[in-house]
Design a protein around this motif. Structure first.
Motif, PDB file in Angstrom:
ATOM      1  N   LEU A 399       1.817  -4.501  -3.510  1.00 49.77           N
ATOM      2  CA  LEU A 399       0.997  -4.659  -4.712  1.00 49.77           C
ATOM      3  C   LEU A 399       1.173  -3.462  -5.645  1.00 49.77           C
ATOM      4  O   LEU A 399       0.585  -2.404  -5.442  1.00 49.77           O
ATOM      5  N   GLY A 400       2.019  -3.626  -6.672  1.00 44.85           N
ATOM      6  CA  GLY A 400       2.081  -2.674  -7.768  1.00 44.85           C
ATOM      7  C   GLY A 400       2.724  -1.337  -7.503  1.00 44.85           C
ATOM      8  O   GLY A 400       2.789  -0.501  -8.413  1.00 44.85           O
ATOM      9  N   MET A 431       0.684  -0.354  -1.501  1.00 38.61           N
ATOM     10  CA  MET A 431      -0.278  -0.500  -2.592  1.00 38.61           C
ATOM     11  C   MET A 431      -0.783   0.869  -3.007  1.00 38.61           C
ATOM     12  O   MET A 431      -0.846   1.803  -2.211  1.00 38.61           O
ATOM     13  N   SER A 432      -1.131   0.992  -4.272  1.00 38.94           N
ATOM     14  CA  SER A 432      -1.713   2.234  -4.787  1.00 38.94           C
ATOM     15  C   SER A 432      -3.233   2.093  -4.816  1.00 38.94           C
ATOM     16  O   SER A 432      -3.762   1.046  -5.194  1.00 38.94           O
ATOM     17  N   SER A 458       3.084   2.400   2.343  1.00 38.56           N
ATOM     18  CA  SER A 458       3.636   3.001   1.131  1.00 38.56           C
ATOM     19  C   SER A 458       2.529   3.068   0.100  1.00 38.56           C
ATOM     20  O   SER A 458       1.944   2.040  -0.262  1.00 38.56           O
ATOM     21  N   VAL A 459       2.235   4.267  -0.388  1.00 37.50           N
ATOM     22  CA  VAL A 459       1.068   4.457  -1.251  1.00 37.50           C
ATOM     23  C   VAL A 459       1.433   4.626  -2.725  1.00 37.50           C
ATOM     24  O   VAL A 459       0.552   4.880  -3.556  1.00 37.50           O
ATOM     25  N   ASN A 502      -0.146  16.473  -1.331  1.00 35.46           N
ATOM     26  CA  ASN A 502      -1.357  16.055  -0.615  1.00 35.46           C
ATOM     27  C   ASN A 502      -1.070  14.924   0.370  1.00 35.46           C
ATOM     28  O   ASN A 502      -1.600  14.909   1.485  1.00 35.46           O
ATOM     29  N   TRP A 503      -0.215  13.973  -0.028  1.00 36.67           N
ATOM     30  CA  TRP A 503       0.098  12.885   0.896  1.00 36.67           C
ATOM     31  C   TRP A 503       1.001  13.372   2.025  1.00 36.67           C
ATOM     32  O   TRP A 503       0.947  12.843   3.144  1.00 36.67           O
ATOM     33  N   SER A 504       1.806  14.377   1.776  1.00 32.66           N
ATOM     34  CA  SER A 504       2.592  14.983   2.860  1.00 32.66           C
ATOM     35  C   SER A 504       1.661  15.626   3.889  1.00 32.66           C
ATOM     36  O   SER A 504       1.907  15.550   5.102  1.00 32.66           O
TER      37      SER A 504
END
Length: 523
Positions: A399-400, A431-432, A458-459, A502-504
């Motif tokens: 999604l997106g 999705m984000s 996957s963000v 931050n996601w790392s």
């Protein structure tokens, strides 16, 4: 030698593994050739594997004794004298092993007329009597006699194209070639051939091939689709639709009622689908892919022209989704909208709100939904809650995340929890969403059973606050999650500049949490 190695089936499995494990085909072929020379038990199965898939005619010609084959001043293979029966027997020792052959214009340019004339007139019934698959990437009609020599009853798959990958220009010679395929290859199951204009003539011949399962064609209009709808064996169909698609007969609606499983449709831009899908019905289809744009040079030019015209217009996404829902059966299981070409070449944003996606709610048996090329910033947690309830069988959800606009999504952690709660079969999520610390004792967290099937999310470009808290919350929902990749290739402006770091940090924390949970678990 162990007795098990005397079984041909076991040897073929071993040699197949060698061939599959080596990334460099030349290295695997060298290894298998060495095995063929090792002992008599290895020779035949090793040679079968070595000759199974061949590129060009040069390997066959090179098997002839020294002095018969040489190079011309232009570097082409030629014959110094006519081939004797013994010479043909040498070729036959290897020719009957070939199952798959790929021919390109470059390879045809490397043989002269003498070689071609010899190959066209072999002493036996067929040059390659056991050929199953042929890819022929050349449009020159002077080589068609050689192509016809390769058409044998064992055929299963045939791809016809040009060196430039452009569609074939229709001609009398090509029509004659197509007309002969059905009789010479009665068991053909896969066929790919694109014409530069409508493939109506090709469809007339194809519809007599009673075992055809998969067809990849060029541009098809309404009459062409009507022809193909009568082909009882067809399982998958790839075709294009252009702006001159025949929609002058509104009551003339081709219907694929009971056999077609997969449809792959390409158009210059997304807005064409809203108009064209109303002209056809795929009532048995289980998988549908809509692609805007193509890599064919002529098609790319048409697409760019359309994209420039649409750049300042808003696309009617609701009409597209309505047309899609009317075109396909509610039993559809996989949907993919691939608009990467359109977006990459400056197309306007494809904004997808809940009202736009609502027509897809009728597809209650969906296992895969790919909406990654839409801008989904207007879809919020309540909308995702309704979507998740409508698609309980989902296994893959995108999604997106492929959209590159830096817009904060309306979705939050709550939406992710809704999705995991309702879609218990999910294995892949992209999705984000806005990720931040929250009370995990409130709904929907308190009513969501953790999913152990998901190890990766996957963000995209998801804003994040308090990475450690976010990692803890994700671990509660997805106890085996260890990977949260982003789609960030370069530095981002404020307030997105720290997203990747931050996601790392979240990913590193998740690995520690998962490792700790395994240590604390039962021995």
């Amino acid at each position: 030698m162990h007795i098990s190695l005397l079984a041909t089936e076991i040897l073929l499995d071993i040699f197949t593994t060698i061939n599959d494990d080596f990334r460099l085909s030349s290295r695997s072929r060298t290894t298998i050739a060495a095995l063929a020379r090792t002992c008599r038990a290895f020779k035949e199965p090793a040679l079968d594997m070595l000759w199974k898939n061949i590129d060009g005619f040069e390997p066959l010609i090179s098997c002839l004794p020294e002095g018969i084959v040489e190079r011309t001043t232009k570097g082409r293979l030629t014959l110094t004298r006519p081939l004797s029966l013994d010479n043909w027997n040498v070729i036959g020792q290897y020719a009957h092993r070939i199952r798959s052959l790929t021919i390109t214009s470059y390879q045809l340019n490397n043989i002269d007329d003498q070689v071609m004339q010899a190959l066209v007139c072999p002493p036996s019934f067929a040059l390659l009597p056991n050929l199953h698959c042929l890819e022929w990437w050349d449009e020159r009609e002077c080589f068609f006699p050689l192509l016809c020599t390769l058409l044998v009853p064992t055929f299963r798959s045939l791809k016809l194209g040009s060196a430039s990958c452009e569609p074939w220009e229709p001609s009398c010679a090509k029509s004659s070639l197509l007309a002969s395929i059905g009789a010479q290859c009665p068991s053909i199951q896969r066929f790919a051939c694109a014409y530069s204009d409508d493939s109506h003539t090709m469809c007339e011949f194809v519809c007599s091939w009673q075992k055809l399962l998969h067809l990849s064609a060029g541009v098809l209009n309404t009459p062409s689709l009507h022809q193909l709808a009568s082909l009882p064996s067809l399982k998958s169909l790839y075709f294009r639709t252009l702006n001159d698609f025949d929609d002058t007969q509104p009551n003339y609606t081709p219907t694929f009622s009971s056999q077609l499983d997969e449809v792959y449709i390409t158009a210059p831009t997304p807005h064409f689908f809203a108009q064209r899908l109303r002209n056809v019905r795929f009532l048995s289809c289980q998988s549908a892919v809509l692609l805007a744009g193509d890599h064919d040079p002529e098609f790319i030019y048409d697409s760019r022209e359309e994209i420039r015209e649409l750049h300042n217009e808003s696309l009617d996404i609701p009409s597209l989704m309505i047309s899609f829902s009317e075109c396909f059966s509610p039993d559809l299981e996989q949907i993919k909208f691939d608009f990467s070409f359109f977006i990459a070449h400056g197309g306007p944003p494809l904004v997808l709100g809940f009202g736009s996606v609502a027509p897809l709610l009728s597809f209650s048996r969906l296992t895969k939904l790919d909406l990654r090329w839409f801008s989904t910033s207007t879809i919020d947690d309540d909308a995702l809650n309704k979507l998740g309830q409508s698609w309980p069988q989902l296994k893959e959800f995108y999604l997106g995340t492929a959209h590159r606009e830096l817009i904060s999504p309306s979705l939050t952690f709550i939406g992710l929890a809704h999705l995991i709660r309702h879609c218990r079969h999910l294995r892949t999520i992209a999705m984000s969403f806005c990720a931040c610390s929250m009370d995990t004792n409130c709904e929907p967290f308190s009513n969501t059973i953790p999913s152990k099937k998901i190890t990766r999310i996957s963000v995209g470009v998801s804003p994040i606050v308090d990475p450690i808290a976010v990692a803890s919350q994700l671990h509660m929902l997805l106890p085996n999650l260890t990977d949260v990749p982003t789609y960030i290739q370069s530095a981002l402006p404020h307030p997105f500049e720290h997203i990747k770091d931050n996601w790392s940090m979240v990913a590193e924390s998740l690995k520690v949490l998962v490792a700790g949970a395994k240590m604390d678990g039962p021995a």
